[in-house]
Design an enzyme around this catalytic site. Sequence first.
Site, PDB file in Angstrom:
ATOM      1  N   LYS A 295     -33.657 -37.397  54.037  1.00  0.00           N
ATOM      2  CA  LYS A 295     -32.950 -36.682  52.957  1.00  0.00           C
ATOM      3  C   LYS A 295     -32.676 -37.605  51.764  1.00  0.00           C
ATOM      4  O   LYS A 295     -32.740 -37.174  50.611  1.00  0.00           O
ATOM      5  CB  LYS A 295     -31.654 -36.076  53.507  1.00  0.00           C
ATOM      6  CG  LYS A 295     -31.952 -34.908  54.468  1.00  0.00           C
ATOM      7  CD  LYS A 295     -30.760 -34.532  55.300  1.00  0.00           C
ATOM      8  CE  LYS A 295     -31.027 -33.303  56.160  1.00  0.00           C
ATOM      9  NZ  LYS A 295     -30.024 -33.089  57.204  1.00  0.00           N
TER      10      LYS A 295
ATOM     11  N   GLY B  93     -26.913 -25.115  67.175  1.00  0.00           N
ATOM     12  CA  GLY B  93     -28.113 -25.007  66.329  1.00  0.00           C
ATOM     13  C   GLY B  93     -28.144 -25.997  65.187  1.00  0.00           C
ATOM     14  O   GLY B  93     -28.917 -25.856  64.251  1.00  0.00           O
TER      15      GLY B  93
ATOM     16  N   ASP C 141     -32.838 -38.708  60.196  1.00  0.00           N
ATOM     17  CA  ASP C 141     -32.794 -37.456  59.433  1.00  0.00           C
ATOM     18  C   ASP C 141     -32.192 -37.704  58.044  1.00  0.00           C
ATOM     19  O   ASP C 141     -32.723 -37.235  57.035  1.00  0.00           O
ATOM     20  CB  ASP C 141     -31.960 -36.435  60.225  1.00  0.00           C
ATOM     21  CG  ASP C 141     -31.802 -35.126  59.494  1.00  0.00           C
ATOM     22  OD1 ASP C 141     -32.782 -34.353  59.444  1.00  0.00           O
ATOM     23  OD2 ASP C 141     -30.715 -34.864  58.942  1.00  0.00           O
TER      24      ASP C 141
HETATM   25  N1  LIG Z   1     -31.170 -25.982  62.206  1.00  0.00           N
HETATM   26  C1  LIG Z   1     -30.700 -26.472  61.074  1.00  0.00           C
HETATM   27  O1  LIG Z   1     -29.493 -26.469  60.827  1.00  0.00           O
HETATM   28  C2  LIG Z   1     -31.631 -27.022  60.072  1.00  0.00           C
HETATM   29  C3  LIG Z   1     -32.955 -27.243  60.346  1.00  0.00           C
HETATM   30  N2  LIG Z   1     -33.784 -27.785  59.405  1.00  0.00           N
HETATM   31  C4  LIG Z   1     -35.193 -27.995  59.728  1.00  0.00           C
HETATM   32  O2  LIG Z   1     -35.816 -26.715  59.875  1.00  0.00           O
HETATM   33  C5  LIG Z   1     -36.839 -26.776  60.868  1.00  0.00           C
HETATM   34  C6  LIG Z   1     -36.586 -25.721  61.913  1.00  0.00           C
HETATM   35  O3  LIG Z   1     -35.332 -25.936  62.479  1.00  0.00           O
HETATM   36  P1  LIG Z   1     -34.847 -25.094  63.758  1.00  0.00           P
HETATM   37  O4  LIG Z   1     -35.357 -23.719  63.657  1.00  0.00           O
HETATM   38  O5  LIG Z   1     -33.407 -25.363  63.891  1.00  0.00           O
HETATM   39  O6  LIG Z   1     -35.631 -25.850  64.901  1.00  0.00           O
HETATM   40  P2  LIG Z   1     -35.974 -25.305  66.359  1.00  0.00           P
HETATM   41  O7  LIG Z   1     -36.243 -26.496  67.183  1.00  0.00           O
HETATM   42  O8  LIG Z   1     -34.943 -24.320  66.789  1.00  0.00           O
HETATM   43  O9  LIG Z   1     -37.302 -24.468  66.130  1.00  0.00           O
HETATM   44  C7  LIG Z   1     -38.523 -25.037  65.816  1.00  0.00           C
HETATM   45  C8  LIG Z   1     -39.581 -24.091  66.331  1.00  0.00           C
HETATM   46  O10 LIG Z   1     -40.836 -24.569  65.884  1.00  0.00           O
HETATM   47  C9  LIG Z   1     -41.764 -24.435  66.952  1.00  0.00           C
HETATM   48  N3  LIG Z   1     -42.804 -25.422  66.750  1.00  0.00           N
HETATM   49  C10 LIG Z   1     -42.700 -26.758  66.842  1.00  0.00           C
HETATM   50  N4  LIG Z   1     -43.878 -27.337  66.532  1.00  0.00           N
HETATM   51  C11 LIG Z   1     -44.739 -26.331  66.259  1.00  0.00           C
HETATM   52  C12 LIG Z   1     -46.104 -26.271  65.890  1.00  0.00           C
HETATM   53  N5  LIG Z   1     -46.842 -27.374  65.745  1.00  0.00           N
HETATM   54  N6  LIG Z   1     -46.649 -25.069  65.685  1.00  0.00           N
HETATM   55  C13 LIG Z   1     -45.941 -23.916  65.838  1.00  0.00           C
HETATM   56  N7  LIG Z   1     -44.647 -23.923  66.199  1.00  0.00           N
HETATM   57  C14 LIG Z   1     -44.049 -25.114  66.384  1.00  0.00           C
HETATM   58  C15 LIG Z   1     -40.968 -24.664  68.230  1.00  0.00           C
HETATM   59  O11 LIG Z   1     -41.589 -24.052  69.340  1.00  0.00           O
HETATM   60  C16 LIG Z   1     -39.631 -24.035  67.869  1.00  0.00           C
HETATM   61  O12 LIG Z   1     -39.575 -22.676  68.268  1.00  0.00           O
HETATM   62  C17 LIG Z   1     -36.825 -28.207  61.406  1.00  0.00           C
HETATM   63  O13 LIG Z   1     -37.808 -28.948  60.742  1.00  0.00           O
HETATM   64  C18 LIG Z   1     -35.431 -28.715  61.047  1.00  0.00           C
HETATM   65  O14 LIG Z   1     -35.410 -30.097  60.841  1.00  0.00           O
HETATM   66  C19 LIG Z   1     -33.355 -28.075  58.144  1.00  0.00           C
HETATM   67  C20 LIG Z   1     -32.066 -27.849  57.783  1.00  0.00           C
HETATM   68  C21 LIG Z   1     -31.076 -27.382  58.734  1.00  0.00           C
HETATM   69  N1  LIG Z   2     -30.181 -31.669  62.232  1.00  0.00           N
HETATM   70  C1  LIG Z   2     -29.866 -31.555  60.839  1.00  0.00           C
HETATM   71  C2  LIG Z   2     -30.200 -30.163  60.386  1.00  0.00           C
HETATM   72  C3  LIG Z   2     -30.339 -30.080  58.933  1.00  0.00           C
HETATM   73  O1  LIG Z   2     -31.125 -30.772  58.297  1.00  0.00           O
HETATM   74  C4  LIG Z   2     -28.392 -31.816  60.621  1.00  0.00           C
HETATM   75  O2  LIG Z   2     -27.642 -31.858  61.611  1.00  0.00           O
HETATM   76  O3  LIG Z   2     -27.992 -32.007  59.464  1.00  0.00           O
END
Ligand SMILES: NC(=O)C1=CN([C@@H]2O[C@H](COP(=O)(O)OP(=O)(O)OC[C@H]3O[C@@H](n4cnc5c(N)ncnc54)[C@H](O)[C@@H]3O)[C@@H](O)[C@H]2O)C=CC1
Ligand SMILES: N[C@@H](CC=O)C(=O)O
Length: 353
Positions: free
Chosen positions: A227, A209, A223
Site C-alpha cells: 500500500k 473477513g 500488505d
Molecule cells: N477482505 C478485505 O477486507 C480486503 C481485501 N482486499 C483484496 O481483495 C482481494 C480479495 O479479497 P477477499 O475476497 O477478502 O479474499 P478471499 O480469500 O476471501 O477470496 C479470494 C478468492 O479468490 C479465489 N482465487 C484465488 N486465486 C485464484 C485464481 N488464481 N483464480 C481464480 N480464483 C482464485 C479463491 O478461491 C477465493 O475464493 C485480495 O487480493 C485482498 O487482498 C483488498 C482490500 C480489503
Molecule cells: N488484509 C487487509 C485487507 C485490505 O487490504 C487488511 O487487513 O487491511
Amino acid sequence: MTIYNIALIGFGGVNRALAELIATKNHLWERDLGFRLNIVAVSDLHLGSVISPNGLDAKTLVEANFAKGGFGQLSGGSSEADNETIIKTAPADIVVEATFTNPKDGEPAVSHCRWALQTGKHVVTTNKGPVAIAARELKSLAGANGVRFEYEGSVMSGTPVIRMAEKTLAGAEVTGFEGILNGTSNFVLGRMEGGLDFAAAVKEAQQLGYAEADPTADVEGFDVRLKVVILANELLGANLKPEDVTCKGISDLSPSDIEAAAKANSRWKLIGSAVRAEDGKVTGSVAPKRLALEHPLAAVNGATNAVSLNTELLGAVTITGPGAGRIETAYALLSDIVAIHAAGKSAVTKEAA
Ligand SMILES: NC(=O)C1=CN([C@@H]2O[C@H](COP(=O)(O)OP(=O)(O)OC[C@H]3O[C@@H](n4cnc5c(N)ncnc54)[C@H](O)[C@@H]3O)[C@@H](O)[C@H]2O)C=CC1
Ligand SMILES: N[C@@H](CC=O)C(=O)O
C-alpha cells in the site's frame, strides 16, 4: 440506462459481497447511478468457472452453497477455474479481479488484468499485487486499448483515499504521508490491548473477513508495504518497488510491550509512510511505532484505517474510514465502476460537443 456485463475473477469474500450488493441494490443503482450490473461469468480457484452470456442470477450465486468444483453443475459451467478463457472470451465489459494478493510478483492477477485489458475490457480490482507491481504497465495497456484500470480498493478498502487525493486535492502538492493502512494488524493490536493473545486475535480478524488468505502478509507488514508503494507511486510520482520499502511488522510485539505502552500513555500502531525529499527522492517504510495518546493516529481503532497526507498548500489532511471488510471493499469496486461510467459519459459528451 446502461447495463455493464461483468466477469468476476475470484469468488471469495469481496466478490461475493459485490454479488450480494448486485442482488439487493441493482434497482437503486439503475435509478441513482444510471447503470445496472449483470454477472456474465465467474471463475474461482476452488469453485470452477461459468459463463452465461444472458447473465447469472446474483442472489442464486450468493445463496447456493457450492462445494469444491460446484460451478461444474451449472449450465455453461466447469469444475476448473479457466481464468484465461473466461477473461478473454466472456462477453464482459468489465473484469472484476479479486483473487489472492501475491505480494512477491503479483501473479497470477497481473496476467488476469493484462488479458482483460488486451481484449478491450475495463478492469476494477481490490488486489494490491498488480497495482503495486505493475500499475504503470497496466495503465498504459488500458490507455492503448481505450479502457480503464481502476483500483480504489487496493488501499483503505472502500475509503476513497486514492481518488480523493488525486481529484479533490489536485494541486495541493502532496509531499508525503503516514498512516495506519492494515485493518487486520490494527484490529489485532487493539484486541491485544484488551488482553487477547496474538493468535486468537488474528483468528478473529480472519473470521471477520479482514485478513489476507495468508495473514502473515498482514502481521509482518507486507500488505502495508504494497500500500505504501501504491500511494507513493500514485501520489508522490515515485517509481518504488516493494523491495525498496523497509518493512517490519507487529509479530514481535509481546503482551508486555503492549502493557508498557499503555502505562506510558501510548499505543503501538503499525505505520506505513513515505516522504519526498528536496532532491525528489522518495523513501518509504513500514514499522510499528509507539504513539502518544494525543497523536491523531493513536485513536484509530479496529479495522479502521487512517492516512495523513502532508501537502504544501493545506498542511496535513487526514482521511479515515474502513480499511478492510467484505462489503466495505465491494463498495470500492462499485466506486470504480461509477468512475468508469462517468468517464464514458464525459467521452460521449466531448464527442457530441
Ligand atoms: N477482505 C478485505 O477486507 C480486503 C481485501 N482486499 C483484496 O481483495 C482481494 C480479495 O479479497 P477477499 O475476497 O477478502 O479474499 P478471499 O480469500 O476471501 O477470496 C479470494 C478468492 O479468490 C479465489 N482465487 C484465488 N486465486 C485464484 C485464481 N488464481 N483464480 C481464480 N480464483 C482464485 C479463491 O478461491 C477465493 O475464493 C485480495 O487480493 C485482498 O487482498 C483488498 C482490500 C480489503
Ligand atoms: N488484509 C487487509 C485487507 C485490505 O487490504 C487488511 O487487513 O487491511
